[in-house]
Design an enzyme around this catalytic site. Structure first.
Site, short mmCIF file in Angstrom:
data_model
loop_
_atom_site.label_atom_id
_atom_site.label_comp_id
_atom_site.label_asym_id
_atom_site.label_seq_id
_atom_site.Cartn_x
_atom_site.Cartn_y
_atom_site.Cartn_z
N ASP A 251 7.55 -1.80 3.46
CA ASP A 251 8.36 -2.35 4.88
C ASP A 251 8.24 -4.03 4.78
O ASP A 251 7.93 -3.99 4.10
CB ASP A 251 7.82 -1.47 6.01
CG ASP A 251 6.20 -1.26 5.55
OD1 ASP A 251 5.06 -1.52 4.67
OD2 ASP A 251 5.67 -0.53 6.76
N ASP B 224 -1.91 4.94 14.85
CA ASP B 224 -0.54 5.65 16.03
C ASP B 224 -0.09 6.69 14.72
O ASP B 224 1.01 7.69 15.33
CB ASP B 224 0.13 5.19 16.38
CG ASP B 224 1.18 4.51 15.23
OD1 ASP B 224 1.01 4.52 13.99
OD2 ASP B 224 2.10 3.05 16.15
N HIS C 214 1.53 6.63 12.02
CA HIS C 214 2.17 5.45 11.25
C HIS C 214 2.33 5.70 9.68
O HIS C 214 1.18 5.91 8.98
CB HIS C 214 3.36 4.33 12.15
CG HIS C 214 2.18 3.21 11.53
ND1 HIS C 214 2.13 2.10 12.29
CD2 HIS C 214 1.17 2.97 10.37
CE1 HIS C 214 1.68 1.35 11.66
NE2 HIS C 214 0.62 1.55 10.59
N GLU D 200 7.27 4.57 13.51
CA GLU D 200 6.28 5.08 14.93
C GLU D 200 7.03 5.46 15.20
O GLU D 200 7.55 6.10 15.22
CB GLU D 200 6.62 3.56 15.51
CG GLU D 200 6.09 1.93 14.51
CD GLU D 200 4.73 1.63 14.72
OE1 GLU D 200 4.51 2.62 14.37
OE2 GLU D 200 4.69 0.73 14.89
P1 PGA Z 1 -4.72 -0.78 7.14
O1 PGA Z 1 -3.23 -0.35 7.74
O2 PGA Z 1 -4.76 0.44 5.75
O3 PGA Z 1 -4.99 -1.38 6.86
O4 PGA Z 1 -5.61 0.24 8.50
C1 PGA Z 1 -2.96 1.53 7.05
C2 PGA Z 1 -1.24 1.75 8.45
O5 PGA Z 1 -1.71 0.50 8.74
O6 PGA Z 1 -0.61 2.06 7.80
#
Ligand code: PGA
Length: 237
Positions: A67, A136, A138, A143
């Protein structure tokens, strides 16, 4: 599914790097699906170290990231292109032309999404996809929603994602509100999926995603249907 719980971030990073290194050794022309976020940084450090030692070779590897924020280009130090160049690509012997991150500044985002999926097809799919997981649920920037989206697509970031990512920006107002993300088809068609999660704050969402019902409200739950999924969770940060 293999669900591996370890104690420390270092152990998580080393075990995940072992799996990626094994993939690269067995298939030196692998297509690696890569992820950003704070969790994979230790994995990239391990891979850089192993490349320096001559244990792994990136010269024939192609990479494709999940992404990118819309509105940021690779020069912006908050962009995911910048993150990948900084943490991995500039430190290993990968050919930068063989590394792909969506172009968040594309004039035609829809065309950029289509071209991204066409590239995954052209590669014959991803050999190993590395994923983090958001609070959440994702994966990439897929999302919580009422349905799963297959294609690479434009998303409005969830308020909790904007909140979580604000730590990387000078203020919350600077966090982009839109992103381009690989969809579930690209992820689910990967031959192997490796998801990493760090610390007690991720415990609850891991339980929902991997031991609860499969629902687009918890996007990572779709991975329960993947035939070759490994989750590595470091239970203490
Ligand atoms: P993080 O993010 O590794 O900074 O916890 C994970 C994500 O949002 O996919």
């Amino acid at each position: 599914m293999k669900f591996i719980t370890v104690d420390t971030y270092k152990e998580m990073s080393r075990k995940a790097a072992n799996l990626i290194a094994a993939q690269m050794t067995v298939k030196p022309t692998s297509v690696l699906g890569l992820a950003t976020g704070s969790t994979p940084i230790g994995i990239y450090e391990e891979l850089v170290e192993r490349c320096k030692n001559g244990d792994i070779d990136f010269s024939a590897i192609r990479s494709i990231n999940l992404d990118e924020y819309v509105g940021l280009d690779g020069e912006s130090d908050q962009s995911y292109r910048y993150f990948m160049n900084y943490h991995l690509f500039s430190k290993v012997n990968i050919n930068i032309a063989d590394t792909y991150v969506p172009n968040g500044k594309a004039a035609d985002i829809e065309a950029e999404c289509k071209a991204y999926d066409a590239r995954i097809e052209e590669f014959g799919g991803i050999d190993l996809q590395l994923l983090g997981i958001g609070l959440d649920g994702h994966i990439g920037f897929n999302e919580p929603d009422t349905c799963f989206t297959g294609e690479t697509h434009l998303v409005d970031l969830h308020p909790s994602t904007i909140e979580a990512n604000a730590r990387f920006f000078a203020s919350k107002d600077e966090v982009p509100t839109k992103a381009v993300t690989m969809g579930m088809r690209g992820i689910m068609q990967a031959k192997k999926v490796l998801l990493v999660a760090n610390g007690p704050k991720k415990k609850e969402i891991l339980e929902k995603a991997f031991f609860g019902p499969i629902t687009p409200e918890v996007p990572a739950s779709i991975l329960q249907l993947h035939p070759d999924l490994t989750v590595i969770f470091s239970q203490y940060e």
